[in-house]
Motif scaffolding. Sequence first.
Motif, short mmCIF file in Angstrom:
data_model
loop_
_atom_site.label_atom_id
_atom_site.label_comp_id
_atom_site.label_asym_id
_atom_site.label_seq_id
_atom_site.Cartn_x
_atom_site.Cartn_y
_atom_site.Cartn_z
N ALA A 102 70.61 55.24 16.87
CA ALA A 102 70.36 54.35 17.79
C ALA A 102 70.09 54.94 19.31
CB ALA A 102 71.43 53.46 18.01
N ALA A 111 66.81 54.69 21.53
CA ALA A 111 66.61 53.88 22.56
C ALA A 111 65.62 53.79 23.54
CB ALA A 111 67.95 53.94 23.05
N GLY A 156 69.76 47.23 25.68
CA GLY A 156 68.37 46.62 25.40
C GLY A 156 67.94 45.65 26.44
N GLU A 200 72.10 43.81 26.49
CA GLU A 200 72.85 44.06 25.20
C GLU A 200 73.17 45.37 24.98
OE1 GLU A 200 68.80 43.72 23.27
OE2 GLU A 200 69.89 42.88 24.98
N SER A 247 73.53 48.12 22.47
CA SER A 247 73.29 48.08 20.88
C SER A 247 73.87 49.53 20.44
CB SER A 247 71.71 48.32 20.71
OG SER A 247 71.29 49.33 21.38
N VAL A 295 80.32 46.75 19.22
CA VAL A 295 79.17 47.31 19.49
C VAL A 295 78.58 47.69 17.92
CG1 VAL A 295 77.92 49.39 20.46
CG2 VAL A 295 79.82 48.43 21.72
N GLN A 296 77.45 47.58 17.54
CA GLN A 296 77.00 47.71 16.22
C GLN A 296 76.99 49.24 16.07
OE1 GLN A 296 72.90 46.14 15.80
NE2 GLN A 296 72.78 46.81 13.68
N ASN A 297 76.70 49.95 16.94
CA ASN A 297 76.53 51.35 16.72
C ASN A 297 77.69 52.32 17.52
OD1 ASN A 297 74.15 51.69 14.47
ND2 ASN A 297 73.21 50.50 16.46
#
Length: 724
Positions: A323, A327, A450, A454, A456, A501-503
């Motif tokens: 990610a 990015a 993001g 956000e 990510s 945190v997703q990742n």
Amino acid sequence: MTRVQLSRRHFVAGSAAALGGFSLGFHVPFQAKAATAAAPAAVPEINAWVVIHPDETVVVRVARSEMGQGTLTGLAQLVAEEFECDWANVTTEYPTPGQNIARDRVWGSFSTGGSRGIRDSHDYVRQGGAAAREMLIAAAAVEWDVPAAECRVEKGVISHPGSGRTTTYGKMAAAASAISPPAEVQLKDPKDWKIAGQPLPRLDTRDKLTGKQVYGADLTMPGMVNAAIKACPYFGGRLAGFDAQAVTGMPGVQRVVQLDDTAVAVVAATWWQAKTALDALPITWDEGPNRDLSSASIQAMLEEGLDAADAFIGTEMGDARGALANATRTVSAVYAFPYQNHATMEPMNATAVWTPERCEVWVPTQNGESSLAVAAEAAELPVDKCEVHKIHLGGGFGRRGNFQDYVRQAVRIAREMPGTPVKLLWTREEDMLHGNYHPTTRCKLTAALGPDGEVSALHMRISGQSILASVRPEGMVGGQDPVVFQGLTADNPEGSFGYTVQNLLIDHAMRNPPVPPGFWRGVNLNQNAIYVECFIDELAHAAGVEPLAFRRRLMANHPRHLAVLEAAANGIGWSEPPPEGRHRGLAQIMGFGSYVAAAAEVSVTDGQLRIHRIVAATDPGHVVNPAQVERQVEGSFVYGLSAALYGECTVSGGRMEQENFDSYQVMLMDSMPAVETIIMPSGGFWGGVGEPTIAVAAPAVLNAIFAATGKRIRTLPLKNHDLA
């Protein structure tokens, strides 16, 4: 990348072992009477935790050490609560570790560290109090020939409402001591507490105020001699030689003792005579293999680890590396934390008496059983021929737990003078040069932001020393030190990461310089809170989002983390503008089983920082003494802010440079901000109090400094930075 995934059990077991807790599954035996080492017959004990004198004095035995944190009073409150005695009659005493071993460890762990004094022993000490209560009721019921279920007790007075008869604990103690303890007891719901949960005065305050309290450094005994010691100050160095003849004729000197190839001690009638002679003693040191070690070389070692390919994984969710690589916008920063010294107000000391048949030691220790084991080894005697008598500590902070070098030294010196009490007292310089230091680490954080701000992806790489690798290698898991990740693991009862945190990738490149590390109050939670909370603040600024609102976005799945953060923010008036010239910062984390947060208010005028106010919120699950929690939180900020403002140990020429408080400054009273404590126990768990709040002191202030100056401080201490 070394992929050692930690299970929750592995993390808790490793952390508990490292911080002085029980190993999982440890059972504290309930049958206190299966022992030969009982209390004196003149005052029969009810069980291991409770002794009642004829004058109604209730002695509660406390195995954990008192070092200013209030454990003595808190544990006594828990016992007294279930015992239903009159709190005005309560006093305490330490059982000895020798008695504990002889009685199948009926008192459980003697270790006091990791904020575990109450939370690891609350259950069985309460059971001890409840069992003692039931035994006394049973004794009265037998005497009155009535069912025990019909009897009542309040403040140590047993009554039988049906017949109107009453008696007291003191009158029934002898009979109760012969009663078999109940197989099971019902503990009170905390909502029904009358003694526990109350802000009662500490039991040790009066003696401390009047000077009656004896610390190890104060101890005197008939015929006692005194010893001063010097050990090689170079890491990995040794004692090469000394000229004992140069001091043997000095006043009071009785003996010069070599301890292996590391140290030499002088024994004299008084400690000052011993120190004076030691200062005059010609000593030659072999500086060893680390003569060129310096702070700069250690920093270079850690710097290399920030981008090393191989690291141990503490937390991994999603694909943080992928990610980040894809990015469109990333933010990165490197933070660093220095070595710290425990710097207890009372230097290391112990008093020992040795004969070929027995060895006894009087010592301020965080772990009486560890002290006993070391004493027996140094005495070359069986453990049952040795004993340790615990004394209140003039500060511990982790130094007097796993590290018993001063006990070993005292016994070794005492062996040179059989039957003579020998008190060994380190100088401040010796104490500073021979610590087990809070390890130094560096941390590189990189996040993907993001378009709406956000987060990510986040990669947090810690590079630095492992405490367990040096101190307790048996606590390592697949070569990994789980304690490095305090407050950074997912769904962990000791300290879980408070953001979603997703990742996410949090890993550790282990780099171990030849500087002995140790558990230092708050341990790795201290720097981890700085790294996370200051970087989250950086991300909020980069995203153009107000810091509290930015955190809220990431904390929806972490309600207890968010609750303490909101409480601290509301307490300082976050939604309202601060007074003119003042600025605010926030921080939160979970550690030692508790949720903590702080909001700081500071001003910076002509480069001079003033911390005006701190509001701290704590959720430890249950609170045994709210007044003591407040004092612990306040004390945590003294400790945490001292480290943030001044604390730094630097290495040059293979040794530490700081030798006293002139070069290792602590916070003074006129610099201390007002601290407002919000206690918000949510129930359902038992968290610690003495250590977690330290961690939020520095990041809250650092974030407030950024708000005041626009300067992002990423290395401590603050004394090294120009805030103008």
